[in-house]
Structures are given as structure tokens and as C-alpha cells.
Design an enzyme around this catalytic site. Structure first.
Site, PDB file in Angstrom:
ATOM      1  N   LEU A 138       8.697  -9.847 -95.740  1.00  0.00           N
ATOM      2  CA  LEU A 138       6.837 -10.593 -95.513  1.00  0.00           C
ATOM      3  C   LEU A 138       6.968 -10.438 -94.588  1.00  0.00           C
ATOM      4  O   LEU A 138       7.696 -10.267 -93.264  1.00  0.00           O
ATOM      5  CB  LEU A 138       6.683 -11.787 -95.708  1.00  0.00           C
ATOM      6  CG  LEU A 138       6.535 -11.826 -96.914  1.00  0.00           C
ATOM      7  CD1 LEU A 138       6.750 -14.129 -97.185  1.00  0.00           C
ATOM      8  CD2 LEU A 138       5.767 -11.570 -98.358  1.00  0.00           C
ATOM      9  N   ASP A 139       4.775  -9.924 -93.511  1.00  0.00           N
ATOM     10  CA  ASP A 139       4.815 -10.122 -92.278  1.00  0.00           C
ATOM     11  C   ASP A 139       5.346 -12.053 -91.755  1.00  0.00           C
ATOM     12  O   ASP A 139       5.234 -11.217 -91.778  1.00  0.00           O
ATOM     13  CB  ASP A 139       3.344  -9.992 -92.286  1.00  0.00           C
ATOM     14  CG  ASP A 139       3.058  -8.608 -92.674  1.00  0.00           C
ATOM     15  OD1 ASP A 139       3.176  -7.701 -93.526  1.00  0.00           O
ATOM     16  OD2 ASP A 139       1.224  -8.539 -92.951  1.00  0.00           O
ATOM     17  N   MET A 140       5.088 -11.382 -90.132  1.00  0.00           N
ATOM     18  CA  MET A 140       5.571 -11.808 -89.028  1.00  0.00           C
ATOM     19  C   MET A 140       4.644 -13.073 -89.548  1.00  0.00           C
ATOM     20  O   MET A 140       4.976 -14.177 -89.475  1.00  0.00           O
ATOM     21  CB  MET A 140       6.355 -11.501 -87.714  1.00  0.00           C
ATOM     22  CG  MET A 140       6.050 -12.700 -87.434  1.00  0.00           C
ATOM     23  SD  MET A 140       7.045 -12.086 -85.107  1.00  0.00           S
ATOM     24  CE  MET A 140       4.769 -11.973 -85.153  1.00  0.00           C
ATOM     25  N   THR A 142       2.816 -13.686 -91.858  1.00  0.00           N
ATOM     26  CA  THR A 142       2.676 -13.937 -93.650  1.00  0.00           C
ATOM     27  C   THR A 142       3.657 -15.092 -94.273  1.00  0.00           C
ATOM     28  O   THR A 142       4.465 -15.380 -93.418  1.00  0.00           O
ATOM     29  CB  THR A 142       2.810 -12.918 -94.693  1.00  0.00           C
ATOM     30  OG1 THR A 142       1.989 -12.425 -94.014  1.00  0.00           O
ATOM     31  CG2 THR A 142       2.198 -13.080 -95.622  1.00  0.00           C
TER      32      THR A 142
END
Length: 328
Positions: A138-140, A142
């Protein structure tokens, strides 16, 4: 209602209210016409930089500057201790954890500490290599559930499941304004040559500009990255409820990525209006391209009833006051 972005392969379909997006406030009149950030113009004036000549050379230099800046920022991230780790499930094959916003999912530059490192320190894995625990990421910014593998067999089976789309991802987000009840967003994505390493909606113009920028890049790795073809990207959304944040209307939605592109949900929401609350890249005054890369003319066609600038300012003020992370 059906809204179509003026490009055959880039359409957005809605069943109710059209999406909207804000003008990008980091730009001044002279710079906006060139598509360049105002702060870059001021920096060049302050340091006495000369015009580099061709548009391709300018784009190439800007690309390398931006990429270096973004990579430096990516080294930062909250370090998650074992005491802070929320484990949802664990056995001899897998570990399922809840990733909070602001934590790197996998090791960054120079093996920067990450969620994967913390899980590996506690549970370990068959190979002893933290990289062989990583199934997806996951994106940092998110938050959400992340699955890690502890055995090579589990890693292989899970990779197959994700690759063949046997798994289904569902995200909950808080977006500005009042989108419709349900809809589908079908807009291709490409690496943003003006704001690397971020993403943007691909258009015929952006593809042409990217080709010019790639030709002028000195670094082979950067050149390969920016030359990548746009990828089809699709997201569906469904209304969960109407709320208020910072005195302004916001909407809680379920987002389901049909494809799994980098920053897909965030760019799609920004490009079609209603950027995700607290998004530091694609939201109000973010680091990425305004409108997810779409021009004002394209936005007039795709989202004529967009959220007001005042509403976005009030939401952003509340985000700053509350130190709110990305609401995804």
C-alpha cells in the site's frame, strides 16, 4: 448521466452527480501557461539560472530535479515498533496486519525501516529475506490490511492469486464534495514527466510531452521510466454516506480498483474532482499535477459542476488543524 473526457480511451461514467476538481493554486499566470510551478520560476530567478533552450531539455532537467526531491522525501516515514503493530491473523504460512497511514509498507532507500521489517523481526520467514515476505503493498499514506508470506510456497500462491485477480481489494475513502451514488472511472495512467515520480491521467498531449522529456533525460533509468506506455486503469465507486468536515460537505465512498496501478485511486478521485481528504500529493495544493493532469478545458467537459475553491480551502484548513492523514 454520462461524462466523457475528450479522448477515446479515457472515459468516466457516472450514474448521478458529476465529479469535480479544483484549480491548482500553486501556479501563477505566467507559469501556468507553460505548465511550470511558480516556485521553480522563482528559484531560477533567484539563482540566476539561464533558460536551458529547448523544451525537451527543460523538461528533462525538471524531471531529474523533481525525482531527486521526491526520493529524498520518500526516505522519511513513521517507524512502526513491535508494540504498535496490529496483527489481525498469523499462522505458519502468513501474517495479516493493519498498516497505519504514514508508514512505509516495504523497505525504502538504503533499507529504510518499514512495516515489512517490523513483521519480519517478529515473525521471520522461511528464506530469512524480508523481500520474500512481500506479497503486495500500500502507499505510505494509505492505511489498510496487508498480507505477508512466511514461506516460499505461500509467497508463490499469493503472488499468483493477486496476479490473476483472484483477490478483491476494497477501499474506503473520504472525498471532498458530493459525488454521485455510484459510478465507474475508466482513465489511463502514466508516470508524470513534470511531477515525478507521481502519476497522472494520460492524454495525447501528455504522451507527446513525455516522449520529448524522455529524449532529453541523461539517466538511462529515468529515461526508461518516463518512456513507459500509459496503462488502462479502471475504478468503481459506491456511496456509503454524506458527512461534514471543516464545515464543508464530504462523502464517504467505497473504491474498488479493477486494475492495480500506482496511486490509481488517488489520481482518479483527483482527476474527476472530489480529491481524497488529506491527500498531500493529489489533493488541494498537492505536490502532483492539478486535476490529475487534466486541463481546465477537459475538466469543463468531464466535470462541469465541480467543488468550489472555498470548500477545498476550508477542508484543507481542517486537515492541517487536525493533522489529518490521508483518508483512504
Amino acid at each position: 448521466a454520462r461524462r466523457v473526457v475528450p479522448r477515446p480511451s479515457a472515459t468516466a461514467r457516472f450514474t448521478d452527480v458529476s465529479w469535480s476538481v479544483l484549480p491548482h493554486q500553486r501556479y501563477v499566470c505566467g507559469s501556468a501557461a507553460e505548465g511550470r510551478p511558480a516556485d521553480r520560476d522563482r528559484e531560477e530567478e533567484a539563482h540566476g539560472e539561464e533558460d536551458v533552450g529547448s523544451p525537451g531539455a527543460e523538461l528533462a532537467l525538471q524531471y531529474e530535479r523533481k525525482l531527486k526531491e521526491a526520493r529524498a522525501r520518500s526516505r522519511s516515514g513513521t517507524v512502526l515498533s513491535s508494540e504498535d503493530l496490529t496483527v489481525l491473523y498469523a499462522d505458519e504460512h502468513i501474517v495479516v496486519v493493519n498498516k497505519p497511514s504514514g508508514v512505509l509498507c516495504v523497505p525504502g532507500v538504503r533499507n529504510k525501516s518499514s512495516l515489512a521489517n517490523t513483521v519480519h523481526d517478529i515473525y521471520g520467514c522461511e528464506s530469512g529475506d524480508v523481500a520474500k515476505m512481500v506479497v503486495h503493498r500500500l502507499d505510505m499514506d494509505t492505511s489498510g490490511i496487508v498480507v505477508f508470506a512466511r514461506t516460499d510456497e505461500a509467497l508463490g500462491r499469493l503472488h499468483t492469486a493477486f496476479r490473476e485477480r483472484q483477490t478483491r481489494k476494497k477501499y474506503e475513502a473520504l472525498v471532498g464534495g458530493t459525488p454521485g451514488i455510484a459510478g465507474e472511472i475508466d482513465l489511463p495512467l502514466q508516470r508524470d514527466h513534470r511531477f515525478p515520480p507521481f502519476m497522472r491521467i494520460a492524454t495525447e498531449q501528455s504522451e507527446a510531452e513525455a516522449a520529448v522529456a524522455a529524449a532529453g533525460l541523461r539517466h538511462a533509468g529515468y529515461r526508461k521510466l518516463i518512456k513507459k506506455k500509459p496503462k488502462p486503469s479502471a475504478t468503481t465507486y459506491e456511496l456509503l454516506g454524506r458527512e461534514e468536515y471543516g464545515g464543508e460537505a464530504v462523502t464517504r465512498v467505497t473504491l474498488v480498483p479493477i486494475t492495480g496501478r500506482t496511486h490509481q485511486l488517488r489520481v482518479h478521485c483527483a482527476a474527476l474532482g472530489h480529491p481524497i481528504v488529506g491527500d498531500p500529493v493529489y489533493g488541494y495544493r498537492g505536490e502532483g499535477a492539478p486535476n490529475g493532469g487534466l486541463t481546465e478545458e477537459e475538466m469543463e467537459v468531464a466535470a462541469p459542476g465541480r467543488v468550489s475553491l472555498l470548500s477545498q480551502q476550508n477542508i484543507d484548513r481542517a486537515v492541517q488543524d487536525n493533522q489529518q492523514n490521508l483518508c483512504l
